[in-house]
Design a protein around this motif. Structure first.
Motif: not given
Length: 166
Positions: A133-137, A143-157
């Motif tokens: 797989f390679r990172e494409i973006g 995504a903001k989870i219940e405790n209020g923290d934000w998260h990034d998502v790495v897309f791979m294909e």
């Protein structure tokens, strides 16, 4: 360890759901907050592309595909889910499971596999890289989870080298 990669059976659900919950509890494997019912999970995943790593009667990990889209032009594109039990991580089970899932996906007509991985889940990102797989973006603060923290998502294909190439 002498485990086998095997077809996931509905009777595996109790162990599969336990491993899924372990992943949920890490806070970096999924944004799910609870394990779905088997019926909901079953309806959301490709019936022919579900595997477990099995040692005797014990499920050590599991992998499955879900359709990326219902649109016919994307019929060969699927999203990967892979989870390894917390006592079995770091032993190569994930790599063997993902490689087997890739082979099974190609046998079932999938030309692209994709994964959206929480940025902090470095081990999953490395696993996918080892399996082609390679990172494409990245989607930043998607995504903001219940405790209020934000998260990034790495897309791979991963594009198949044996199906869907012209």
């Amino acid at each position: 360890m002498d485990y086998e990669i095997d077809k996931m059976l509905s009777s595996d659900w109790k162990q599969v759901s336990k491993i899924y919950l372990e992943g949920i509890n890490t806070g970096k494997a999924t944004f799910q907050t609870e394990v779905p019912t088997f019926e909901d999970w079953n309806n959301g995943h490709v019936k022919t592309c579900r595997l477990v790593a099995r040692l005797g009667n014990d499920v050590l990990g599991w992998g499955a595909l879900s359709k990326a889209s219902s649109r016919c032009v994307y019929k060969g594109v699927a999203e990967v889910s892979i989870y390894i039990g917390q006592n079995h991580r770091g032993k190569g089970i994930g790599r063997n499971l993902l490689k087997s899932l890739i082979e099974l996906s190609e046998e079932n007509g999938f030309w692209t596999l994709q994964s959206g991985i929480i940025r902090e889940n470095i081990s999953s990102i490395k696993l996918h890289e080892k399996c082609g797989f390679r990172e494409i973006g990245r989607r930043e603060k998607v995504a903001k989870i219940e405790n209020g923290d934000w998260h990034d998502v790495v897309f791979m294909e991963r594009r198949s080298t044996v199906i869907g190439i012209d």
